[in-house]
Design an enzyme around this catalytic site. Structure first.
Site, mmCIF file in Angstrom:
data_model
loop_
_atom_site.group_PDB
_atom_site.id
_atom_site.type_symbol
_atom_site.label_atom_id
_atom_site.label_comp_id
_atom_site.label_asym_id
_atom_site.label_seq_id
_atom_site.Cartn_x
_atom_site.Cartn_y
_atom_site.Cartn_z
ATOM 1 C CB VAL A 179 0.714 0.655 -7.869
ATOM 2 C CG1 VAL A 179 0.406 -0.369 -6.798
ATOM 3 C CG2 VAL A 179 -0.381 1.702 -7.993
ATOM 4 C CG ASP A 218 -2.144 0.928 0.999
ATOM 5 O OD1 ASP A 218 -3.216 0.411 0.643
ATOM 6 O OD2 ASP A 218 -2.012 2.171 1.149
ATOM 7 C CE1 TYR A 243 -11.818 4.176 -10.097
ATOM 8 C CE2 TYR A 243 -13.928 3.737 -11.127
ATOM 9 C CZ TYR A 243 -12.965 3.427 -10.185
ATOM 10 O OH TYR A 243 -13.164 2.358 -9.339
ATOM 11 C CB SER A 286 -14.497 0.072 -12.003
ATOM 12 O OG SER A 286 -15.747 0.708 -11.813
#
Ligand code: NAP
Length: 249
Positions: free
Chosen positions: A66, A37, A157, A144
């Site tokens: 990341v 994380d 997104y 998603s």
């Protein structure tokens, strides 16, 4: 006997939310889990809590942004060094920077693409390199439903999450003959920190679109991740599984 006995799983963005529930479920099925994380302390704390809750469970937490190539490579390398292998990689880390295009800055667009799409590519590349040597592995990209239908105020997104589908399919083709599977999950409305900030009227509008008429708990995404991680899905690669309560079917 667990579905992931003697497997090592690396999960990004796992200090909380969906990633943490995936780690919890994998651990319960016998896996050693490595939680990465951007908040390293939170990852270590979550890993310690998971290990304490499962007698004999092995969980390790570490900082991993990341978007940083060296940090993603280091996370995968650490898992390999500590446990000898990486069998499952879950590219889960995520952020939102919602705004209509009238207000969205280029920095907001790039930041979201960087975390989701570039981050997943880095994770897929790093884990794929280890897995191809061992002729075994499962990579799971948390996309998603926004990547399927496109959401208002989410040009960043939705682009990133649709891009992750392309990444999943292209990587699946590259790695299939090496015994490495790559699949994606498209969650709908899941109760986490990411959605709890939603305005009440927006939350109600989303619920009205869901045939099952409720949001999901993170554990309901973790169950599907377990399926993709385990041999239960041994002949599946390049697929996209929707976890949406029937929304946008
Ligand atoms: P969450 O509770 O906000 O968890 C996401 C985690 O990723 C947080 O711990 C966050 O840390 C971390 N993170 C952010 N940027 C990072 C980076 N650069 N490197 C590493 N870690 C980073 O969100 P969630 O709802 O569990 O979301 C998990 C995944 O599911 C995301 O990819 C999200 O897009 C996807 N998803 C969620 C839903 C939903 O309804 N919740 C629906 C569809 C898809 P900080 O908190 O410190 O930023």
């Amino acid at each position: 006997m667990g579905l992931l006995d003697d497997r090592t799983a690396v999960i990004t963005g796992a200090a909380q939310g969906i990633g943490l529930e995936i780690a919890r479920r994998f651990l319960a099925e016998g896996a050693r889990v490595v939680l990465g994380d951007i908040n390293g302390e939170a990852a270590e704390k979550s890993a310690a809590e998971l290990a304490a809750a499962h007698a004999g469970g092995v969980a390790l937490g570490a900082r991993c942004d990341v978007t940083a190539e060296d940090e993603v490579d280091a996370l995968v390398r650490r898992a390999e060094q500590e446990f000898g292998t990486v069998d499952v990689m879950v590219n889960n880390a995520g952020i939102t920077r919602d705004a209509t295009m009238r207000k969205m800055t280029l920095a907001d667009f790039r930041a979201v693409l960087d975390v989701h799409l570039v981050g997943s590519w880095l994770g897929t590349r790093a884990a794929g390199a280890v897995m191809r040597e061992r002729k075994r592995g499962s990579i799971i990209n948390i996309s998603s439903i926004s990547g399927k239908v496109g959401m208002l105020g989410q040009t960043n997104y939705s682009s990133a999450k649709a891009g992750m589908v392309g990444l999943t399919k292209a990587a699946a083709k590259e790695l299939a003959y090496l015994g490495v599977r790559v699949n994606a999950i498209q969650p709908g409305l899941i109760r986490t920190a990411m959605t709890e900030a939603l305005r009440e009227d927006i939350w109600a509008a989303k619920l009205a679109e869901i045939p099952m008429a409720r949001a999901a708990e993170p554990a309901e995404v973790a169950g599907v991740a377990l399926f993709l991680a385990s041999e239960l899905s041994s002949y599946m690669t390049g697929t996209v599984l929707e976890v949406t309560g029937g929304r946008y079917m």
